[in-house]
Design a protein around this motif. Sequence first.
Motif, PDB file in Angstrom:
ATOM      1  N   GLY A   1      13.237  70.319 -31.579  1.00  0.00           N
ATOM      2  CA  GLY A   1      14.135  71.400 -32.032  1.00  0.00           C
ATOM      3  C   GLY A   1      14.858  71.094 -33.336  1.00  0.00           C
ATOM      4  O   GLY A   1      14.408  71.459 -34.411  1.00  0.00           O
ATOM      5  N   GLU A   2      15.991  70.361 -33.245  1.00  0.00           N
ATOM      6  CA  GLU A   2      16.767  70.046 -34.459  1.00  0.00           C
ATOM      7  C   GLU A   2      16.700  68.555 -34.738  1.00  0.00           C
ATOM      8  O   GLU A   2      17.588  67.979 -35.325  1.00  0.00           O
TER       9      GLU A   2
ATOM     10  N   HIS B   1      21.332  82.526 -34.931  1.00  0.00           N
ATOM     11  CA  HIS B   1      20.106  81.736 -34.866  1.00  0.00           C
ATOM     12  C   HIS B   1      19.314  81.746 -36.183  1.00  0.00           C
ATOM     13  O   HIS B   1      18.827  80.693 -36.616  1.00  0.00           O
TER      14      HIS B   1
ATOM     15  N   LEU C   1      17.958  74.484 -40.701  1.00  0.00           N
ATOM     16  CA  LEU C   1      16.884  73.529 -40.374  1.00  0.00           C
ATOM     17  C   LEU C   1      15.926  73.364 -41.547  1.00  0.00           C
ATOM     18  O   LEU C   1      15.484  72.259 -41.870  1.00  0.00           O
TER      19      LEU C   1
ATOM     20  N   HIS D   1      26.084  68.952 -33.931  1.00  0.00           N
ATOM     21  CA  HIS D   1      26.700  70.180 -33.382  1.00  0.00           C
ATOM     22  C   HIS D   1      25.896  71.415 -33.776  1.00  0.00           C
ATOM     23  O   HIS D   1      26.455  72.422 -34.208  1.00  0.00           O
ATOM     24  N   PHE D   2      24.616  71.316 -33.603  1.00  0.00           N
ATOM     25  CA  PHE D   2      23.755  72.411 -34.067  1.00  0.00           C
ATOM     26  C   PHE D   2      23.881  73.638 -33.166  1.00  0.00           C
ATOM     27  O   PHE D   2      23.696  74.771 -33.611  1.00  0.00           O
ATOM     28  N   LYS D   3      24.201  73.383 -31.930  1.00  0.00           N
ATOM     29  CA  LYS D   3      24.405  74.524 -31.007  1.00  0.00           C
ATOM     30  C   LYS D   3      25.584  75.355 -31.527  1.00  0.00           C
ATOM     31  O   LYS D   3      25.508  76.580 -31.601  1.00  0.00           O
TER      32      LYS D   3
ATOM     33  N   ASP E   1      19.119  63.694 -36.108  1.00  0.00           N
ATOM     34  CA  ASP E   1      19.471  64.834 -35.253  1.00  0.00           C
ATOM     35  C   ASP E   1      20.641  65.556 -35.903  1.00  0.00           C
ATOM     36  O   ASP E   1      21.662  64.935 -36.225  1.00  0.00           O
ATOM     37  N   LEU E   2      20.454  66.861 -36.123  1.00  0.00           N
ATOM     38  CA  LEU E   2      21.535  67.621 -36.771  1.00  0.00           C
ATOM     39  C   LEU E   2      22.731  67.685 -35.821  1.00  0.00           C
ATOM     40  O   LEU E   2      22.569  67.822 -34.601  1.00  0.00           O
TER      41      LEU E   2
ATOM     42  N   ARG F   1       8.845  67.052 -38.042  1.00  0.00           N
ATOM     43  CA  ARG F   1       9.793  67.723 -37.146  1.00  0.00           C
ATOM     44  C   ARG F   1       9.481  67.217 -35.747  1.00  0.00           C
ATOM     45  O   ARG F   1       8.462  67.561 -35.162  1.00  0.00           O
TER      46      ARG F   1
ATOM     47  N   GLY G   1      20.704  79.358 -38.341  1.00  0.00           N
ATOM     48  CA  GLY G   1      20.328  78.032 -37.831  1.00  0.00           C
ATOM     49  C   GLY G   1      18.954  77.637 -38.358  1.00  0.00           C
ATOM     50  O   GLY G   1      18.733  76.491 -38.764  1.00  0.00           O
ATOM     51  N   ASP G   2      18.043  78.617 -38.373  1.00  0.00           N
ATOM     52  CA  ASP G   2      16.699  78.348 -38.922  1.00  0.00           C
ATOM     53  C   ASP G   2      16.794  77.973 -40.402  1.00  0.00           C
ATOM     54  O   ASP G   2      16.127  77.044 -40.865  1.00  0.00           O
TER      55      ASP G   2
ATOM     56  N   ARG H   1      29.148  60.786 -35.287  1.00  0.00           N
ATOM     57  CA  ARG H   1      28.189  61.646 -36.012  1.00  0.00           C
ATOM     58  C   ARG H   1      28.307  61.495 -37.533  1.00  0.00           C
ATOM     59  O   ARG H   1      29.150  60.759 -37.994  1.00  0.00           O
TER      60      ARG H   1
ATOM     61  N   LYS I   1      25.653  59.035 -32.880  1.00  0.00           N
ATOM     62  CA  LYS I   1      26.354  60.206 -32.302  1.00  0.00           C
ATOM     63  C   LYS I   1      27.656  59.737 -31.638  1.00  0.00           C
ATOM     64  O   LYS I   1      28.721  60.318 -31.847  1.00  0.00           O
TER      65      LYS I   1
ATOM     66  N   ASN J   1      24.601  77.364 -34.555  1.00  0.00           N
ATOM     67  CA  ASN J   1      23.870  78.584 -34.149  1.00  0.00           C
ATOM     68  C   ASN J   1      24.826  79.624 -33.589  1.00  0.00           C
ATOM     69  O   ASN J   1      24.730  80.814 -33.914  1.00  0.00           O
TER      70      ASN J   1
END
Length: 321
Positions: free
Chosen positions: A240-241, A211, A218, A201-203, A198-199, A237, A214-215, A316, A312, A206
Amino acid sequence: MDQIGTFGASPYQVEDLQLFAGTNAETTARALADCAIVRLPLGARVADSYRARLYIVLRGALDVEADTSSGLNDGTVSKILPGESVGEQAVLDDTANLFAITASEESELLVIEAELVWRLIDESNGLARNLLRLLSFRIRAANALLRRRQKLGEFYRQLSLNDSLTGLYNRAWLNDMLPKMIATAQRNGAPLSLVMIDLDHFKRFNDTHGHPAGDDALRAASDVVAAALRPTDFAVRYGGEELMVILPDTNEQLALMVAERLCWRLQEAVVFGDMRLPLPHITGSFGVACLAPGENEDALVARADAALYRAKQDGRNRVAV
Ligand SMILES: Nc1nc2c(ncn2[C@@H]2O[C@H](COP(=O)(O)OP(=O)(O)OP(=O)(O)O)[C@@H](O)[C@H]2O)c(=O)[nH]1
């Protein structure tokens, strides 16, 4: 489809008919003299295609749909132009012309009954040779069509099994394949490990970079994962992330090494190719689980997920078992 005359009384010549090229024109003309010529208005269908007959276009053009009986009709239409014929195969194997034949413009057709075609084949080597050549051409065309369909089918199959953003396998693939791989591993007593990723602090990533960035991140993460695996491993996949790696024939110790390697490579990954931009980095948290005897896919995924949660919790950018 009205009969407007016969071949003998028409201005058309044997030389105009592809199928009879190289045959004795005089003998052929005599044999065809009583054959009907019919007129088909634009859009009209060859109405009596339930009979085995040969049709030769004298004027206009016909559209012939792919075989409607086999369920393979995919809208492919071949055009039959003046001098060309349709229905040879029906005559040879004595079946009806099951495909739909329509006039794409007002047309005149020469109609040759099956019995006469056979008699002409008996009498003329030239006609037999022309028919063989024509059939060989049709078989090649049909094979090419099949190959195109196969390729298209494969393309859509790939589309439905791969994630469009990352190119990794998707959940549909996983749901199909993971139970099979687990069953094989259980049957052979072979190890199999999962790594959930899981990536971090991906929020925030982004929110900070947008975004689309962010893509990109990913995609970069997926490339890192895919490039670091053996050909026998699989990258998915998961959501989401969240990514997942399946490592067949891999015990926990080896899986840990793989996860450590991925973790390190991920934090080194270049997200943007454009070096003028500030270089944001991504990290991931990794949870490893190795298949236990009798365990099913849900239990294994749940253990890998629990390990990921611990990674996590522990800060992390690390691996947990
Ligand atoms: N750009 C992009 N973002 C995605 C995609 N799928 C999921 N996300 C984002 O990933 C983020 C995941 O956020 P969270 O689940 O809160 O987790 P996190 O921010 O990574 O925090 P931790 O997992 O606790 O480290 C959300 O903001 C999603 O919008 C995607 O395809 N593209």
